[in-house]
Write a protein that holds these residues in place. Structure first.
Motif, PDB file in Angstrom:
ATOM      1  N   GLY A 344      -1.345 -22.457   6.729  1.00  0.00           N
ATOM      2  CA  GLY A 344      -2.558 -22.227   5.928  1.00  0.00           C
ATOM      3  C   GLY A 344      -3.061 -20.810   6.155  1.00  0.00           C
ATOM      4  O   GLY A 344      -4.093 -20.594   6.785  1.00  0.00           O
ATOM      5  N   LYS A 345      -2.324 -19.835   5.669  1.00  0.00           N
ATOM      6  CA  LYS A 345      -2.631 -18.427   5.925  1.00  0.00           C
ATOM      7  C   LYS A 345      -2.708 -17.678   4.605  1.00  0.00           C
ATOM      8  O   LYS A 345      -1.988 -18.023   3.664  1.00  0.00           O
ATOM      9  N   ARG A 346      -3.533 -16.619   4.556  1.00  0.00           N
ATOM     10  CA  ARG A 346      -3.670 -15.900   3.291  1.00  0.00           C
ATOM     11  C   ARG A 346      -3.041 -14.510   3.294  1.00  0.00           C
ATOM     12  O   ARG A 346      -3.077 -13.810   2.290  1.00  0.00           O
ATOM     13  N   VAL A 347      -2.505 -14.109   4.453  1.00  0.00           N
ATOM     14  CA  VAL A 347      -1.803 -12.820   4.480  1.00  0.00           C
ATOM     15  C   VAL A 347      -0.400 -13.003   5.073  1.00  0.00           C
ATOM     16  O   VAL A 347      -0.153 -13.952   5.811  1.00  0.00           O
ATOM     17  N   MET A 349       3.169 -11.337   7.078  1.00  0.00           N
ATOM     18  CA  MET A 349       3.385 -10.763   8.413  1.00  0.00           C
ATOM     19  C   MET A 349       2.851  -9.329   8.498  1.00  0.00           C
ATOM     20  O   MET A 349       2.477  -8.862   9.573  1.00  0.00           O
ATOM     21  N   GLU A 350       2.830  -8.648   7.346  1.00  0.00           N
ATOM     22  CA  GLU A 350       2.365  -7.250   7.349  1.00  0.00           C
ATOM     23  C   GLU A 350       0.867  -7.145   7.126  1.00  0.00           C
ATOM     24  O   GLU A 350       0.324  -6.049   7.013  1.00  0.00           O
ATOM     25  N   GLY A 351       0.202  -8.296   6.955  1.00  0.00           N
ATOM     26  CA  GLY A 351      -1.242  -8.257   6.709  1.00  0.00           C
ATOM     27  C   GLY A 351      -1.586  -8.077   5.239  1.00  0.00           C
ATOM     28  O   GLY A 351      -2.754  -7.877   4.882  1.00  0.00           O
ATOM     29  N   ARG A 352      -0.587  -8.147   4.372  1.00  0.00           N
ATOM     30  CA  ARG A 352      -0.853  -8.031   2.925  1.00  0.00           C
ATOM     31  C   ARG A 352      -1.212  -9.405   2.366  1.00  0.00           C
ATOM     32  O   ARG A 352      -0.752 -10.429   2.888  1.00  0.00           O
ATOM     33  N   ASP A 353      -1.991  -9.395   1.255  1.00  0.00           N
ATOM     34  CA  ASP A 353      -2.311 -10.672   0.621  1.00  0.00           C
ATOM     35  C   ASP A 353      -1.023 -11.409   0.291  1.00  0.00           C
ATOM     36  O   ASP A 353      -0.054 -10.803  -0.186  1.00  0.00           O
ATOM     37  N   LEU A 354      -1.042 -12.709   0.512  1.00  0.00           N
ATOM     38  CA  LEU A 354       0.144 -13.510   0.210  1.00  0.00           C
ATOM     39  C   LEU A 354       0.406 -13.471  -1.299  1.00  0.00           C
ATOM     40  O   LEU A 354      -0.533 -13.548  -2.092  1.00  0.00           O
ATOM     41  N   ALA A 355       1.651 -13.376  -1.660  1.00  0.00           N
ATOM     42  CA  ALA A 355       1.988 -13.263  -3.088  1.00  0.00           C
ATOM     43  C   ALA A 355       1.818 -14.585  -3.818  1.00  0.00           C
ATOM     44  O   ALA A 355       1.752 -14.627  -5.044  1.00  0.00           O
ATOM     45  N   GLY A 359       0.715 -22.894   2.380  1.00  0.00           N
ATOM     46  CA  GLY A 359       1.240 -24.265   2.484  1.00  0.00           C
ATOM     47  C   GLY A 359       0.292 -25.282   1.857  1.00  0.00           C
ATOM     48  O   GLY A 359      -0.883 -24.994   1.616  1.00  0.00           O
ATOM     49  N   PRO A 360       0.790 -26.479   1.592  1.00  0.00           N
ATOM     50  CA  PRO A 360      -0.008 -27.476   0.867  1.00  0.00           C
ATOM     51  C   PRO A 360      -1.070 -28.162   1.728  1.00  0.00           C
ATOM     52  O   PRO A 360      -1.039 -28.084   2.948  1.00  0.00           O
ATOM     53  N   GLU A 483       9.326 -23.040   5.716  1.00  0.00           N
ATOM     54  CA  GLU A 483       8.318 -22.723   4.695  1.00  0.00           C
ATOM     55  C   GLU A 483       7.620 -21.400   5.036  1.00  0.00           C
ATOM     56  O   GLU A 483       7.405 -20.551   4.170  1.00  0.00           O
ATOM     57  N   GLY A 484       7.299 -21.232   6.320  1.00  0.00           N
ATOM     58  CA  GLY A 484       6.637 -20.001   6.757  1.00  0.00           C
ATOM     59  C   GLY A 484       7.520 -18.780   6.522  1.00  0.00           C
ATOM     60  O   GLY A 484       7.036 -17.730   6.084  1.00  0.00           O
ATOM     61  N   VAL A 485       8.807 -18.925   6.806  1.00  0.00           N
ATOM     62  CA  VAL A 485       9.736 -17.797   6.593  1.00  0.00           C
ATOM     63  C   VAL A 485       9.776 -17.445   5.109  1.00  0.00           C
ATOM     64  O   VAL A 485       9.708 -16.272   4.723  1.00  0.00           O
ATOM     65  N   ILE A 486       9.860 -18.457   4.264  1.00  0.00           N
ATOM     66  CA  ILE A 486       9.965 -18.194   2.827  1.00  0.00           C
ATOM     67  C   ILE A 486       8.668 -17.563   2.291  1.00  0.00           C
ATOM     68  O   ILE A 486       8.696 -16.667   1.456  1.00  0.00           O
ATOM     69  N   LEU A 487       7.541 -18.011   2.821  1.00  0.00           N
ATOM     70  CA  LEU A 487       6.269 -17.449   2.355  1.00  0.00           C
ATOM     71  C   LEU A 487       5.976 -16.113   3.036  1.00  0.00           C
ATOM     72  O   LEU A 487       5.057 -15.399   2.639  1.00  0.00           O
ATOM     73  N   GLY A 488       6.739 -15.804   4.083  1.00  0.00           N
ATOM     74  CA  GLY A 488       6.594 -14.504   4.749  1.00  0.00           C
ATOM     75  C   GLY A 488       5.384 -14.428   5.659  1.00  0.00           C
ATOM     76  O   GLY A 488       4.862 -13.345   5.929  1.00  0.00           O
ATOM     77  N   LEU A 489       4.911 -15.578   6.151  1.00  0.00           N
ATOM     78  CA  LEU A 489       3.711 -15.547   7.001  1.00  0.00           C
ATOM     79  C   LEU A 489       4.053 -15.918   8.447  1.00  0.00           C
ATOM     80  O   LEU A 489       5.163 -16.330   8.748  1.00  0.00           O
ATOM     81  N   ASN A 490       3.077 -15.774   9.316  1.00  0.00           N
ATOM     82  CA  ASN A 490       3.260 -16.142  10.717  1.00  0.00           C
ATOM     83  C   ASN A 490       2.782 -17.576  10.910  1.00  0.00           C
ATOM     84  O   ASN A 490       1.586 -17.850  10.868  1.00  0.00           O
ATOM     85  N   SER A 491       3.722 -18.487  11.127  1.00  0.00           N
ATOM     86  CA  SER A 491       3.371 -19.910  11.270  1.00  0.00           C
ATOM     87  C   SER A 491       2.807 -20.225  12.651  1.00  0.00           C
ATOM     88  O   SER A 491       2.473 -21.379  12.913  1.00  0.00           O
ATOM     89  N   PHE A 492       2.729 -19.248  13.532  1.00  0.00           N
ATOM     90  CA  PHE A 492       2.483 -19.598  14.931  1.00  0.00           C
ATOM     91  C   PHE A 492       1.169 -19.071  15.511  1.00  0.00           C
ATOM     92  O   PHE A 492       0.928 -19.201  16.697  1.00  0.00           O
ATOM     93  N   ASP A 493       0.334 -18.466  14.667  1.00  0.00           N
ATOM     94  CA  ASP A 493      -1.003 -18.139  15.164  1.00  0.00           C
ATOM     95  C   ASP A 493      -2.001 -19.047  14.446  1.00  0.00           C
ATOM     96  O   ASP A 493      -1.623 -19.905  13.644  1.00  0.00           O
ATOM     97  N   GLN A 494      -3.287 -18.892  14.745  1.00  0.00           N
ATOM     98  CA  GLN A 494      -4.313 -19.751  14.134  1.00  0.00           C
ATOM     99  C   GLN A 494      -5.661 -19.058  14.189  1.00  0.00           C
ATOM    100  O   GLN A 494      -6.629 -19.607  14.672  1.00  0.00           O
ATOM    101  N   TRP A 495      -5.701 -17.828  13.669  1.00  0.00           N
ATOM    102  CA  TRP A 495      -6.945 -17.056  13.741  1.00  0.00           C
ATOM    103  C   TRP A 495      -8.060 -17.725  12.935  1.00  0.00           C
ATOM    104  O   TRP A 495      -9.241 -17.518  13.213  1.00  0.00           O
ATOM    105  N   GLY A 496      -7.665 -18.529  11.973  1.00  0.00           N
ATOM    106  CA  GLY A 496      -8.664 -19.158  11.100  1.00  0.00           C
ATOM    107  C   GLY A 496      -9.564 -20.167  11.796  1.00  0.00           C
ATOM    108  O   GLY A 496     -10.522 -20.656  11.202  1.00  0.00           O
TER     109      GLY A 496
END
Ligand SMILES: O=P(O)(O)OC[C@H]1O[C@](O)(CO)[C@@H](O)[C@@H]1O
Length: 536
Positions: A344-347, A349-355, A359-360, A483-496
């Motif tokens: 559940g991330k909006r950016v 790995m590079e900190g850019r907005d998710l394209a 995740g659902p 899913e995280g790899v395909i979406l290009g995000l970090n599945s392993f933090d939880q800053w939210g």
């Protein structure tokens, strides 16, 4: 980029067809199913065809899945925002595994702690580690999030294998939770596990202090009936738990991935070391499958790709997890953390907005209960909810095999109903048989139409054993990773989760009378309401 475009084009070109027509092609049920050991995942009741699957597999390849998977298993610091490796797989790795982090093999220490936890669990089970009023009868695990959901879910799942003391799980800071749990327990024969990766989580530390006071009211040495599971050994000592009753783990095990190690102490006490070993073996079997099976025959990969198809391509924002297995009642809650805290991330790995969408939204309840609650919307609502059924071919109650068959029949009937639906003509014929005529017939028939053509997957396994549970949990962990790899995000933090924690700390004093005028008017009014009813 163009692979996403190709997929979007393919999705648009195929979205109006009826999934049922796909079964005209012989062998679809087999071709769109995948095996991992004795587990079987059927994803044929989706609108994915051979071309769609090939594109999805290409998507995974283009995302560098194979390299990223190798990086995770190899101990690379893929959790970049926290500068950590991601090695929950080490907790279930084989006896000869060597896994280096910063040039050091982490396995000897991990195995030593596991052996210590096993020995302690067996001592508690055998009454060799008694309380101050006799053998331990009850164990209370105090933890939240990953320090609660995994062990609580697995303890319930493995109920037929329990032959140790009773297990209880307390998570909520709401005093009602611990009060209701401790009521009826005897402090002299109760063991408390304080489970917290950080040993700073306010809910857990507050409940742990409450439990200690409760214990101190009855036993002379309350600390002797406390154990801790944490990465923060300085803090467990500060709390007063003797080092021999502290089971540590490394920070490269994420909280929501930690059930396999000492965080699973409650499970070890409930089912014993041999049962826990079988659970680990199941997880390991899924790891081997995930690492070796070609992507198009790889269960976690396909489960993730089906999810990407439904969420990011078809636009179905939620997914219902529907275990036809009462003992998996906590699986949806467990998966909510695993999936939504991970992806559940909006950016990226590079900190850019998710394209695209993250995740659902995952939710669900066991069948058949859900059928008598929210399935109405799933069958006839205006939104499409992809459904994920789970079913054991066989239960643990041979004398109730007829009930298990009823359960299985319901599960299979639901996915069939979602696929086929019931047309207006069929509904009309049924109502006509009941004697309705004219406009009444049409009107009543319309309420009884099921559009069908609604997607589902079914994960079916022989029986919910410790080994199978291990397979299921590892399957979902790897699905999240893919899913995280395909979406290009970090599945392993939880800053939210941080902002709410900070604000709660600041609001606490306001409820005790401090000046709340800096808060927004809504928050001020709510604070005033609480204060008024608490007489503050
Ligand atoms: O085990 P801890 O450190 O008490 O954390 C509990 C949970 O809190 C979280 O950090 C979220 O607030 C989860 O990621 C974690 O599982």
């Amino acid at each position: 980029m163009s692979i996403w475009n190709d997929l979007a084009r393919h999705q648009r070109a195929t979205e109006t067809r009826h999934m049922q027509d796909l079964f005209d092609e012989a062998g679809r049920a087999q071709v769109f199913s995948v095996q991992a050991g004795e587990m079987h995942l059927d994803y044929s009741k989706t609108n994915i065809d051979a071309e769609g699957r090939a594109l999805l597999v290409q998507l995974a390849e283009n995302a560098g899945l194979a390299e990223k998977r190798a990086a995770m298993f190899g101990g690379a610091k893929i959790n970049e925002t926290e500068g950590r490796a991601v090695l929950h797989i080490a907790q279930r790795a084989g006896e000869d595994a060597v896994i280096d982090v910063d040039g050091e093999d982490v396995m000897p220490e991990l195995r030593a702690v596991r052996m210590r936890a096993y020995a302690f669990a067996e001592d508690v089970r055998a009454g060799r580690y008694p309380g101050q009023g006799g053998a331990i009868t009850d164990v209370v695990n105090i933890g939240i999030g990953g320090s609660d959901l995994g062990p609580a879910m697995a303890t319930l799942a493995l109920a037929p294998y329990h032959d140790g003391p009773r297990l209880h799980y307390v998570s909520n800071v709401d005093g009602a939770h611990i009060a209701d749990t401790l009521k009826g327990l005897n402090p002299e024969t109760t063991l408390v596990i304080v489970a917290s990766k950080t040993f700073t989580t306010i809910e857990t530390m507050t409940n742990a202090r409450t439990a200690r006071d409760w214990m101190a009211s009855k036993v002379t040495d309350p600390g002797a009936q406390f154990v801790a599971v944490s990465t923060a050994l300085d803090k467990t000592a500060e709390f007063g738990i003797a080092p021999e009753r502290v089971f540590g783990f490394a920070d490269w095990v994420g909280g929501r991935y930690s059930v396999w190690g000492p965080i699973g102490l409650g499970i070890m006490i409930a089912v014993g070391a041999a049962g826990f070993d079988a659970f680990l073996a199941g997880g390991r079997a899924m790891d081997t499958h995930f690492q070796n099976a070609p992507l198009a025959e790889n269960m976690p990969v396909l489960l993730a790709l089906v999810g990407i198809w439904h969420n990011q391509l078809c636009g179905h924002a939620t997914r219902a997890v529907l275990p036809y297995d009462q003992r998996l009642a906590r699986l949806p809650a467990y998966l909510q953390q695993l999936e939504m805290e991970s992806n559940g991330k909006r950016v990226d790995m590079e900190g850019r907005d998710l394209a695209r969408q993250s995740g659902p939204i995952v939710w669900g309840e066991p069948g058949t209960n859900g059928q008598h609650a929210f399935y109405q919307l799933i069958h006839q609502g205006t939104r499409i909810v992809p459904c994920e059924f789970l079913l054991a071919a066989k239960g643990h109650e041979p004398e109730l095999a007829h009930q298990h068959r009823l359960l299985a029949a319901n599960c299979l009937a639901q996915s069939e109903a979602l696929l086929r639906g019931r047309s207006f003509e069929q509904a009309r014929a049924i109502m006509a048989e009941k004697g309705l005529t004219g406009s009444d017939l049409d009107r009543q028939a319309r309420h009884r139409v099921f559009p069908g053509n609604r997607p589902s997957t079914t994960l079916i396994y022989p029986q919910l054993t410790p080994f199978v549970l291990g397979q299921i949990i590892a399957l979902y962990e790897h699905r999240v990773f893919v899913e995280g790899v395909i979406l290009g995000l970090n599945s392993f933090d939880q800053w939210g989760v941080e902002l709410g924690k900070e604000l709660a700390t600041a609001i606490g004093p306001l409820l005790e009378g401090a000046d709340a005028s800096a808060k927004d008017p809504s928050t001020q009014a709510l604070v005033a309401f609480v204060r008024a009813h608490q007489g503050v």
